[in-house]
Scaffold this motif. Structure first.
Motif, mmCIF file in Angstrom:
data_model
loop_
_atom_site.group_PDB
_atom_site.id
_atom_site.type_symbol
_atom_site.label_atom_id
_atom_site.label_comp_id
_atom_site.label_asym_id
_atom_site.label_seq_id
_atom_site.Cartn_x
_atom_site.Cartn_y
_atom_site.Cartn_z
ATOM 1 N N GLY A 1 0.660 -0.886 -0.469
ATOM 2 C CA GLY A 1 0.015 -0.368 -0.025
ATOM 3 C C GLY A 1 1.051 1.048 -0.422
ATOM 4 O O GLY A 1 1.814 1.226 0.005
ATOM 5 N N ILE A 2 -0.095 2.418 -0.280
ATOM 6 C CA ILE A 2 1.074 3.458 -0.754
ATOM 7 C C ILE A 2 1.823 4.169 0.937
ATOM 8 O O ILE A 2 2.999 4.100 0.988
ATOM 9 C CB ILE A 2 -0.543 4.975 -0.395
ATOM 10 C CG1 ILE A 2 -0.642 4.438 -1.692
ATOM 11 C CG2 ILE A 2 0.492 6.286 -0.352
ATOM 12 C CD1 ILE A 2 -2.427 6.252 -2.271
ATOM 13 N N ASP A 3 1.532 3.531 1.988
ATOM 14 C CA ASP A 3 2.019 4.129 3.040
ATOM 15 C C ASP A 3 3.370 3.554 3.419
ATOM 16 O O ASP A 3 4.378 3.680 4.114
ATOM 17 C CB ASP A 3 1.715 3.758 4.298
ATOM 18 C CG ASP A 3 0.071 4.639 4.838
ATOM 19 O OD1 ASP A 3 0.292 5.926 4.553
ATOM 20 O OD2 ASP A 3 -0.542 5.141 5.334
ATOM 21 N N ARG A 4 3.497 1.836 2.945
ATOM 22 C CA ARG A 4 3.838 1.147 2.918
ATOM 23 C C ARG A 4 5.585 1.153 2.326
ATOM 24 O O ARG A 4 6.651 1.366 2.067
ATOM 25 C CB ARG A 4 4.052 -0.236 3.643
ATOM 26 C CG ARG A 4 4.717 -1.257 3.339
ATOM 27 C CD ARG A 4 5.249 -1.434 4.245
ATOM 28 N NE ARG A 4 6.990 -2.668 3.780
ATOM 29 C CZ ARG A 4 7.338 -2.273 4.640
ATOM 30 N NH1 ARG A 4 8.019 -1.484 5.123
ATOM 31 N NH2 ARG A 4 8.760 -3.278 4.236
ATOM 32 N N ALA A 5 4.837 1.705 1.236
ATOM 33 C CA ALA A 5 5.275 1.878 -0.642
ATOM 34 C C ALA A 5 6.465 2.934 -0.082
ATOM 35 O O ALA A 5 8.286 3.083 -0.497
ATOM 36 C CB ALA A 5 4.755 1.963 -1.616
ATOM 37 N N ALA A 6 5.913 4.370 0.401
ATOM 38 C CA ALA A 6 6.720 5.629 1.189
ATOM 39 C C ALA A 6 7.728 5.265 2.431
ATOM 40 O O ALA A 6 8.596 6.025 2.025
ATOM 41 C CB ALA A 6 5.499 7.074 1.492
ATOM 42 N N GLU A 7 7.081 4.113 2.725
ATOM 43 C CA GLU A 7 8.777 3.992 3.965
ATOM 44 C C GLU A 7 9.773 3.081 3.295
ATOM 45 O O GLU A 7 10.724 3.619 3.561
ATOM 46 C CB GLU A 7 8.105 3.272 5.146
ATOM 47 C CG GLU A 7 8.471 2.896 5.760
ATOM 48 C CD GLU A 7 7.828 1.550 7.022
ATOM 49 O OE1 GLU A 7 8.412 0.500 7.757
ATOM 50 O OE2 GLU A 7 6.855 1.461 7.340
ATOM 51 N N ILE A 8 9.063 1.951 2.669
ATOM 52 C CA ILE A 8 10.405 1.242 1.655
ATOM 53 C C ILE A 8 10.970 2.197 0.879
ATOM 54 O O ILE A 8 12.557 2.425 0.393
ATOM 55 C CB ILE A 8 9.809 0.740 0.906
ATOM 56 C CG1 ILE A 8 9.000 -0.366 1.658
ATOM 57 C CG2 ILE A 8 10.983 -0.406 -0.379
ATOM 58 C CD1 ILE A 8 7.941 -1.651 0.872
ATOM 59 N N SER A 9 10.979 3.627 -0.545
ATOM 60 C CA SER A 9 11.620 4.532 -0.964
ATOM 61 C C SER A 9 11.575 5.811 -0.803
ATOM 62 O O SER A 9 12.599 6.486 -1.113
ATOM 63 C CB SER A 9 10.364 4.349 -2.226
ATOM 64 O OG SER A 9 9.071 5.192 -1.658
ATOM 65 N N SER A 10 11.248 5.792 0.588
ATOM 66 C CA SER A 10 11.948 7.613 1.624
ATOM 67 C C SER A 10 11.484 8.531 1.035
ATOM 68 O O SER A 10 11.968 9.570 0.615
ATOM 69 C CB SER A 10 13.230 7.034 1.590
ATOM 70 O OG SER A 10 13.618 6.671 2.822
#
Length: 163
Positions: free
Chosen positions: A23-32
């Protein structure tokens, strides 16, 4: 392909990758990258495309080259697994070995059951269980052979170690 078709294909791949990543939040966390920016990349009507660094980070985390595969397809190419040929050969050897072990187990159960000239219901059940195991093993072996046939076989061939 129309001039916009590539864009929609890449955007669809980005959405798939974001979903696979969690999801969006996890993708944001992974990609900074901020969740709002990932959200724009996830929105099919927004023009934001993922930078290569984001694609790489998410695909590396997920182990699935979703966007890279889409880009390859758009160029008339496809990705391949460099270990696929080796895995196919290992699967043939493994499934064949397992099939032979199952056949030996059936022969042993049959020899034991028939030694006295009488096959009891319990012995018949035991042999039937071994025969069913062979049927499953034969299916696995045939599937492994189909992969070898479909990929053109091993170029290096199988080798016996210790000769």
């Amino acid at each position: 392909m129309s001039s916009d078709a590539w864009f929609h294909r890449v955007k669809a791949a980005q959405r798939d990758l974001i979903k696979i990543a969690g999801g969006i939040d996890r993708a944001a966390e992974i990609s900074s990258v901020s969740p709002s920016h990932i959200g724009r990349m996830n929105n099919p009507r927004d023009t934001d495309l993922m930078p290569l660094s984001v694609v790489y980070a998410l695909e590396s985390e997920c182990g699935v080259p979703v966007v890279t595969q889409a880009m390859a397809e758009l160029s008339g190419r496809r990705l391949s697994d460099p270990d696929a040929e080796h895995k196919a050969n290992v699967n043939v050897l493994t499934s064949y070995s397992e099939l032979m072990q199952k056949a030996a187990a059936l022969m042993a159960a049959g020899a034991t059951a028939m030694a006295d000239g009488i096959v009891t219901p319990t012995e018949a059940h035991s042999m039937d269980r071994e025969a069913a195991s062979i049927a499953r093993g034969l299916s696995n072996f045939r599937q492994a052979l189909a992969v070898i046939k479909a990929t053109g076989g091993a170029k290096a061939g199988l080798k016996v170690v210790g000769e």
